[in-house]
Design a protein around this motif. Sequence first.
Motif, mmCIF file in Angstrom:
data_model
loop_
_atom_site.group_PDB
_atom_site.id
_atom_site.type_symbol
_atom_site.label_atom_id
_atom_site.label_comp_id
_atom_site.label_asym_id
_atom_site.label_seq_id
_atom_site.Cartn_x
_atom_site.Cartn_y
_atom_site.Cartn_z
ATOM 1 N N LEU A 219 1.013 -1.936 0.134
ATOM 2 C CA LEU A 219 -0.062 0.116 -0.142
ATOM 3 C C LEU A 219 0.821 1.538 -0.003
ATOM 4 C CD1 LEU A 219 -3.066 -0.934 2.529
ATOM 5 C CD2 LEU A 219 -3.112 -0.856 -0.215
ATOM 6 N N LEU A 220 2.027 1.294 0.502
ATOM 7 C CA LEU A 220 3.285 2.627 0.323
ATOM 8 C C LEU A 220 3.765 2.323 -0.550
ATOM 9 C CD1 LEU A 220 3.865 4.703 2.639
ATOM 10 C CD2 LEU A 220 5.535 3.092 2.968
ATOM 11 N N LYS A 221 3.890 1.999 -1.036
ATOM 12 C CA LYS A 221 4.498 1.579 -2.365
ATOM 13 C C LYS A 221 3.728 1.846 -3.370
ATOM 14 C CE LYS A 221 8.884 -1.449 -1.283
ATOM 15 N NZ LYS A 221 9.891 -2.843 -1.715
ATOM 16 N N THR A 222 3.014 1.685 -3.562
ATOM 17 C CA THR A 222 1.951 2.539 -4.677
ATOM 18 C C THR A 222 1.391 3.149 -4.273
ATOM 19 O OG1 THR A 222 0.309 0.754 -2.858
ATOM 20 C CG2 THR A 222 1.364 -0.574 -5.915
ATOM 21 N N GLY A 223 1.558 4.400 -3.251
ATOM 22 C CA GLY A 223 0.948 5.963 -3.178
ATOM 23 C C GLY A 223 -0.222 5.473 -2.212
ATOM 24 N N GLN A 224 -1.005 4.243 -1.736
ATOM 25 C CA GLN A 224 -2.597 4.085 -1.804
ATOM 26 C C GLN A 224 -2.246 4.734 0.192
ATOM 27 O OE1 GLN A 224 -4.618 4.117 -3.608
ATOM 28 N NE2 GLN A 224 -3.442 3.572 -5.391
ATOM 29 N N VAL A 246 -9.202 -5.296 -3.460
ATOM 30 C CA VAL A 246 -7.923 -4.317 -2.819
ATOM 31 C C VAL A 246 -7.429 -4.009 -4.052
ATOM 32 C CG1 VAL A 246 -6.787 -3.504 -1.660
ATOM 33 C CG2 VAL A 246 -8.269 -4.417 -0.512
ATOM 34 N N LYS A 247 -6.688 -5.323 -4.523
ATOM 35 C CA LYS A 247 -5.776 -5.399 -5.319
ATOM 36 C C LYS A 247 -6.613 -4.268 -6.667
ATOM 37 C CE LYS A 247 -3.647 -9.508 -4.524
ATOM 38 N NZ LYS A 247 -3.050 -10.286 -5.020
ATOM 39 N N ILE A 248 -7.736 -5.313 -6.930
ATOM 40 C CA ILE A 248 -7.675 -4.877 -8.904
ATOM 41 C C ILE A 248 -8.202 -2.968 -7.924
ATOM 42 C CG2 ILE A 248 -10.843 -4.977 -9.626
ATOM 43 C CD1 ILE A 248 -10.837 -7.825 -8.588
ATOM 44 N N LEU A 250 -6.735 -0.860 -6.553
ATOM 45 C CA LEU A 250 -5.339 -0.078 -7.083
ATOM 46 C C LEU A 250 -4.978 0.104 -8.105
ATOM 47 C CD1 LEU A 250 -3.139 -2.109 -3.712
ATOM 48 C CD2 LEU A 250 -4.658 0.503 -4.009
ATOM 49 N N LYS A 251 -5.173 -1.546 -8.264
ATOM 50 C CA LYS A 251 -4.945 -1.700 -10.258
ATOM 51 C C LYS A 251 -5.605 -0.075 -11.269
ATOM 52 C CE LYS A 251 -5.043 -4.980 -14.351
ATOM 53 N NZ LYS A 251 -4.959 -6.727 -14.664
ATOM 54 N N ASN A 252 -7.105 -0.604 -10.640
ATOM 55 C CA ASN A 252 -7.424 0.689 -11.859
ATOM 56 C C ASN A 252 -7.898 1.817 -11.231
ATOM 57 O OD1 ASN A 252 -9.827 -1.066 -13.395
ATOM 58 N ND2 ASN A 252 -9.545 -2.725 -12.012
ATOM 59 N N LYS A 253 -7.173 2.170 -10.131
ATOM 60 C CA LYS A 253 -6.958 3.555 -9.372
ATOM 61 C C LYS A 253 -8.380 3.863 -8.917
ATOM 62 C CE LYS A 253 -2.829 4.786 -12.539
ATOM 63 N NZ LYS A 253 -1.779 5.741 -13.286
ATOM 64 N N TYR A 254 -8.922 2.790 -8.605
ATOM 65 C CA TYR A 254 -10.309 3.253 -8.223
ATOM 66 C C TYR A 254 -10.225 4.341 -6.748
ATOM 67 C CZ TYR A 254 -14.480 2.343 -5.880
ATOM 68 O OH TYR A 254 -16.198 3.052 -6.403
ATOM 69 N N THR A 255 -10.796 5.359 -6.757
ATOM 70 C CA THR A 255 -10.835 5.446 -5.630
ATOM 71 C C THR A 255 -12.506 5.508 -4.210
ATOM 72 O OG1 THR A 255 -10.068 7.491 -6.150
ATOM 73 C CG2 THR A 255 -11.168 8.532 -3.921
#
Length: 435
Positions: A219-224, A246-248, A250-255
């Motif tokens: 989560l930290l490395k992906t900036g989430q 959750v990974k989906i 993150l992949k789709n940059k869903y907020t």
Amino acid sequence: MKPHTTTEKHIVSLSASLAPITPEMHTWAEQSVFLKWGVLSRGKIHCLDCGHAWKPESQKQSLKFTKCTQCKGKLKMHGCNQVYFKEIEYSAVVTVQADFQVVRIICSTKQMKKNCLPSYYHKEVMQHWISQKGEVRTMSLSTNVFSQAYDAWQYYSPLEIRPKDFQNSPKYRISPYRVYPRLKVLPDLKRNGFKRAFYNIAPQVVLSSLLKDPISETLLKTGQVSWLRYYLHSHDQHIRLNWQAVKICLKNKYTVSDFGIWEDYIELLRWFKKDTGSALLVCPENLNQEHDKLVQRKRELQRKKYLKEMRAEIQQAQTLYAQEKKQFFGLCFSEAGITISVLENVTEFMQEGDSLKHCVFTNEYFKKKDSLLFSARIDNTPVETIEVSLSKMEIAQCRGLKNNYSKHHKVILNLMKKNLYQIRSRMKKQKAVKA
């Protein structure tokens, strides 16, 4: 407590060799962690930071904030006029000792008086020792057990090693207002993505999690940052259960606008045996709308198809619920026309969910052992439902109609926070009876 194990004795010896907190650190804390205060007295504004007093040019100057005409500091106006003023804040020093990451928590007190310069007192109250595997052992001062405040420190007591379960104490999660900018961290933390920022999370929680938990690292490395903050603050750890979804996201940059609603929504998808690996379902355009649709659909199915079974389940669930939570039955407190009381019957969960159109019944909150549910009412009409975490003794969530906040939300939260001690008191009585 006295150190018993080799690790405890090693930490105590390392603690004795730590360099003392320097005067520069104290000066930094005095300038960084405290607000500048002003007070209106006999027609004059008194700066409690430099001692200067002057007459305001207009009434607007003495409302909430003003500027000192001498030290030029931005002052927050005190709501009451009294002789002495005191403010307490926490800061932290992050350093390395041997193979341990150390977080030193300092409690600073600022005493203020009109026409005088403020005085300060600093005391190191806790040390969190984090191993390279992320395991944390804490040394702390003793506290006054008769105080309702969990951080009523006995400043004359020495730092002593605490048991492993100290991490379940609210004292462990004390988050400092500021962290001393000259940090020293283990190389493993830099490798795992740590870049000197704590994102309003207690340093000991962030650093220990980064050393032992790959989810925090990802989560930290992906900036989430919002995901990370929720993950470390959440007491149910649903993100671990829903990690694939959750990974989906993150992949789709869903907020995610509301993590609690999103987790309930994923649980509803799973209940309906939907594909939680589908980005279309996991990342809805209108989260609240899709969540409410599934809640309504599940409610209708429960009532139409399983009415008899549900009645039997409610009766069985009521027996178990009463056994687990009976020591809290009768808890009720009110203020400003608002009454907050414990939900004592599983049927009340169903009525609460029907009235406020949320999932307190459909997602079976009455089965949660760590949760205690309250109903906030005005004229016996539900306004908001409150979930309290019994392990952390804090409000997990407080939801009104369709999971929104009511106009009384702040009043309800304040009333609930003021009366958390009653829950804690009943838990202590129950433990005493069992003992």
